[in-house]
Motif scaffolding. Sequence first.
Motif, PDB file in Angstrom:
ATOM      1  N   GLN A   1      19.013  41.495  -2.205  1.00  0.00           N
ATOM      2  CA  GLN A   1      20.267  41.445  -3.180  1.00  0.00           C
ATOM      3  C   GLN A   1      20.626  40.270  -3.599  1.00  0.00           C
ATOM      4  N   GLN A   2      20.847  39.166  -2.693  1.00  0.00           N
ATOM      5  CA  GLN A   2      21.236  37.714  -2.988  1.00  0.00           C
ATOM      6  C   GLN A   2      20.099  37.154  -4.119  1.00  0.00           C
ATOM      7  N   ASN A   3      18.920  37.242  -3.864  1.00  0.00           N
ATOM      8  CA  ASN A   3      17.950  36.935  -4.915  1.00  0.00           C
ATOM      9  C   ASN A   3      18.117  37.546  -6.118  1.00  0.00           C
ATOM     10  N   LEU A   4      18.205  38.654  -6.236  1.00  0.00           N
ATOM     11  CA  LEU A   4      18.165  39.531  -7.458  1.00  0.00           C
ATOM     12  C   LEU A   4      19.696  38.941  -8.261  1.00  0.00           C
ATOM     13  N   GLU A   5      20.304  38.782  -7.661  1.00  0.00           N
ATOM     14  CA  GLU A   5      21.738  38.652  -8.300  1.00  0.00           C
ATOM     15  C   GLU A   5      21.533  36.909  -9.000  1.00  0.00           C
ATOM     16  N   ALA A   6      20.958  36.404  -8.128  1.00  0.00           N
ATOM     17  CA  ALA A   6      20.859  34.737  -8.851  1.00  0.00           C
ATOM     18  C   ALA A   6      19.742  34.668  -9.797  1.00  0.00           C
ATOM     19  N   ASN A   7      18.509  35.567  -9.495  1.00  0.00           N
ATOM     20  CA  ASN A   7      17.374  35.291 -10.579  1.00  0.00           C
ATOM     21  C   ASN A   7      16.864  36.383 -11.396  1.00  0.00           C
ATOM     22  N   PHE A   8      17.424  37.314 -11.370  1.00  0.00           N
ATOM     23  CA  PHE A   8      16.971  38.570 -11.947  1.00  0.00           C
ATOM     24  C   PHE A   8      17.043  38.266 -13.589  1.00  0.00           C
ATOM     25  N   TYR A   9      17.976  37.974 -14.342  1.00  0.00           N
ATOM     26  CA  TYR A   9      18.014  37.570 -15.715  1.00  0.00           C
ATOM     27  C   TYR A   9      17.018  36.223 -16.089  1.00  0.00           C
ATOM     28  N   SER A  10      16.767  35.422 -15.161  1.00  0.00           N
ATOM     29  CA  SER A  10      16.044  34.440 -15.390  1.00  0.00           C
ATOM     30  C   SER A  10      14.689  34.568 -15.380  1.00  0.00           C
ATOM     31  N   GLY A  11      14.041  35.784 -14.562  1.00  0.00           N
ATOM     32  CA  GLY A  11      12.751  36.282 -14.549  1.00  0.00           C
ATOM     33  C   GLY A  11      11.829  35.568 -13.604  1.00  0.00           C
ATOM     34  N   HIS A  12      12.668  34.946 -12.687  1.00  0.00           N
ATOM     35  CA  HIS A  12      12.330  34.380 -11.396  1.00  0.00           C
ATOM     36  C   HIS A  12      12.103  35.237 -10.143  1.00  0.00           C
ATOM     37  N   ILE A  13      11.582  36.541 -10.523  1.00  0.00           N
ATOM     38  CA  ILE A  13      11.709  37.405  -9.389  1.00  0.00           C
ATOM     39  C   ILE A  13      10.295  38.037  -9.259  1.00  0.00           C
ATOM     40  N   SER A  14       9.821  37.809  -7.752  1.00  0.00           N
ATOM     41  CA  SER A  14       8.604  38.539  -7.474  1.00  0.00           C
ATOM     42  C   SER A  14       8.663  39.762  -6.717  1.00  0.00           C
ATOM     43  N   TRP A  15       8.100  40.808  -7.152  1.00  0.00           N
ATOM     44  CA  TRP A  15       8.420  42.121  -6.408  1.00  0.00           C
ATOM     45  C   TRP A  15       7.223  42.317  -5.571  1.00  0.00           C
ATOM     46  N   ASP A  16       6.208  41.421  -5.226  1.00  0.00           N
ATOM     47  CA  ASP A  16       4.982  41.417  -4.495  1.00  0.00           C
ATOM     48  C   ASP A  16       5.249  41.646  -2.999  1.00  0.00           C
ATOM     49  N   GLU A  17       6.193  40.680  -2.498  1.00  0.00           N
ATOM     50  CA  GLU A  17       6.500  40.913  -1.119  1.00  0.00           C
ATOM     51  C   GLU A  17       7.669  41.981  -0.699  1.00  0.00           C
ATOM     52  N   VAL A  18       8.116  42.662  -1.686  1.00  0.00           N
ATOM     53  CA  VAL A  18       9.511  43.291  -1.413  1.00  0.00           C
ATOM     54  C   VAL A  18       8.759  44.764  -0.616  1.00  0.00           C
ATOM     55  N   SER A  19       9.279  45.117   0.405  1.00  0.00           N
ATOM     56  CA  SER A  19       9.134  46.263   1.113  1.00  0.00           C
ATOM     57  C   SER A  19       9.598  47.596   0.082  1.00  0.00           C
ATOM     58  N   PRO A  20       8.851  48.526  -0.133  1.00  0.00           N
ATOM     59  CA  PRO A  20       9.444  49.835  -0.583  1.00  0.00           C
ATOM     60  C   PRO A  20      10.722  50.408   0.064  1.00  0.00           C
ATOM     61  N   ASN A  21      10.628  50.419   1.091  1.00  0.00           N
ATOM     62  CA  ASN A  21      11.999  50.976   1.943  1.00  0.00           C
ATOM     63  C   ASN A  21      12.981  50.184   1.501  1.00  0.00           C
TER      64      ASN A  21
END
Length: 604
Positions: free
Chosen positions: A305-325
Amino acid sequence: MSVEPWACPQDQTTSEQAQSIQPSQDQEQHLDKLCLDSFWSEVETIRQGSGDTDLDCTRRDSRQSEEGEQEEQWLADAGLSTLIQDDSEDVDNVVLLSTLTRTQAEAVKRRLDSYTLRKKDKPPPRDVREIFRTPIAQVRIFNMIPDLVEEFLITDVAYCEQAVIFLKQAKLPQNNSQNSQRRKDDGTLPMVICPKCRLGVTRIQDLSPVDMKKVRQLALIDLTALCDLLELEVKRHKTAKRKIPDNSLFGVPLAALLEHDQKLKPNTTIPLFLQGLLSFLEKRGIDSEGILRVPGSQSRIKLLQQNLEANFYSGHISWDEVSPNDAAALLKKFIRELPAPLLTAEYLNSFSAVREITELKQKLHMLNLLILLLPEPNRNTLKALLEFLSKVVSREKKNRMNLWAVATIMAPNLFLHKAVPSRLTEGAEKGQAEKAADVMRLLIRYQDLLWTIPNFLVSQVRKLNENSNRRYQFYDRRFKNLLRKIHTDNREKPEKSNSEACRTVKIQNGDLVSGTMEIQLNMNSRASDLLTQFQRQFLLSPENGKGKTRKNGSVVYPDCALYEVGGNIGEHCLDPDTHLQDLYNSNPGGEWVIRMKPNGGKGP
């Protein structure tokens, strides 16, 4: 009425598939226990996330309206606030009230009477009986509804008027026994078919914003009349203004979030973050066993959540390591941390009250009207969520999450909110969980039906527009004279032609191709036939070259639709199955325009 059925999607698992994968009774009981445990786990998560002290304080802020305030707000939402004002123009109220059925008018009168009792120090409002001095045209619904069978949803008649007939029939002994035998006790949901009339189906996105405002006013009146008949006392709540956190995603009002995102992507209808999250879950999580039910790691969820708040709109988000749960847990957190409920503070209790209704059709009637009353950002976001949940259910074989399981897990996240008091957790635990989950599964299962505008509301909007146009010709401050002229004009209106004589109608081709085309109408002409003729006449001609040819030789046409513009409607994107002769008879003063569909071709 056409016998062509327009049905909601069939159950995700057919009976043949169910037999091939039918679990043992022990497995079913174990799954039910898991779902019930997960339901109360979600409830506890919401309580812990809100904090008991903060929750109590918020609910005190979300007070019920003061004496007379609810009735005053209801009249404003229904477009009838001038009925309680001294310096109002009478004609506007006459135009709206003249479209109502008897039961709808009685609901308006009850609100006016209640307002008068609660506001004794104010001048009394006008009596609806004065406005309806001319007898109200009663809806002849006995002949229009041959049999209120559970599997059919009739939308040509006001839902409150259908409830009147149903309640009368329910008092008959033979009908009581038949209804009890017909009612399903195994918890399964039947296919519900909405017979398609000759004017086709009108979906929510098909009408102009101006007409949709009128739809919401009329839907509120019909919903209130329906609740009165079913003796459902629904109190609307006002959410107090609260400090908005400095976040960019979580805890941000839905409208504000969408307004920000539309600056980046003008045609978006749901938040970009939610689009990305749902897209990830569809690709990586939809087949995960126990998705939505199995909790993620709290520490990982917090970091994500912290990573998304800081970087979502900049596009610096990688979903590769995110757990589906973890992503699924974040989806539920996003919904429940909205400052106001996704179902809105005004109507959350109304949605919850659906669980107290016994008959399936009446549940669907109430849900249909409530969906129409939601603000557009809430309605679009809810639809995106329900479409995702439906996809989860469709992968039941792999993820072991059937409709009941998904509904049980998601219900607390939609029906519990810190801003609105709820009785969801009161009473017998199993019973309350099942009732909440029942409303949730109706939303998932019948979402395509619920996102349509009933035929009777479209007809009332047409009548409202006709009367609004007529008021400038017959303007008179006195109700009796105005209504007498309106009803006289209605009686003198010529009979609608049902003959098969051909007519020539000019069609404007909008911005796609300049010019007009002519067609000859007969009783079997449909909008789809006109669009086919348009494609052949204009898009395939050498000078236009609008059609694109694939390698296999097939031709792809621009996604066009036929619109009805003007007359007794603002703008109406037509169902391809609309019968054009009936449309012409219904609105002879309207123009027909062919143009590209908005939003990348999304439409009926």
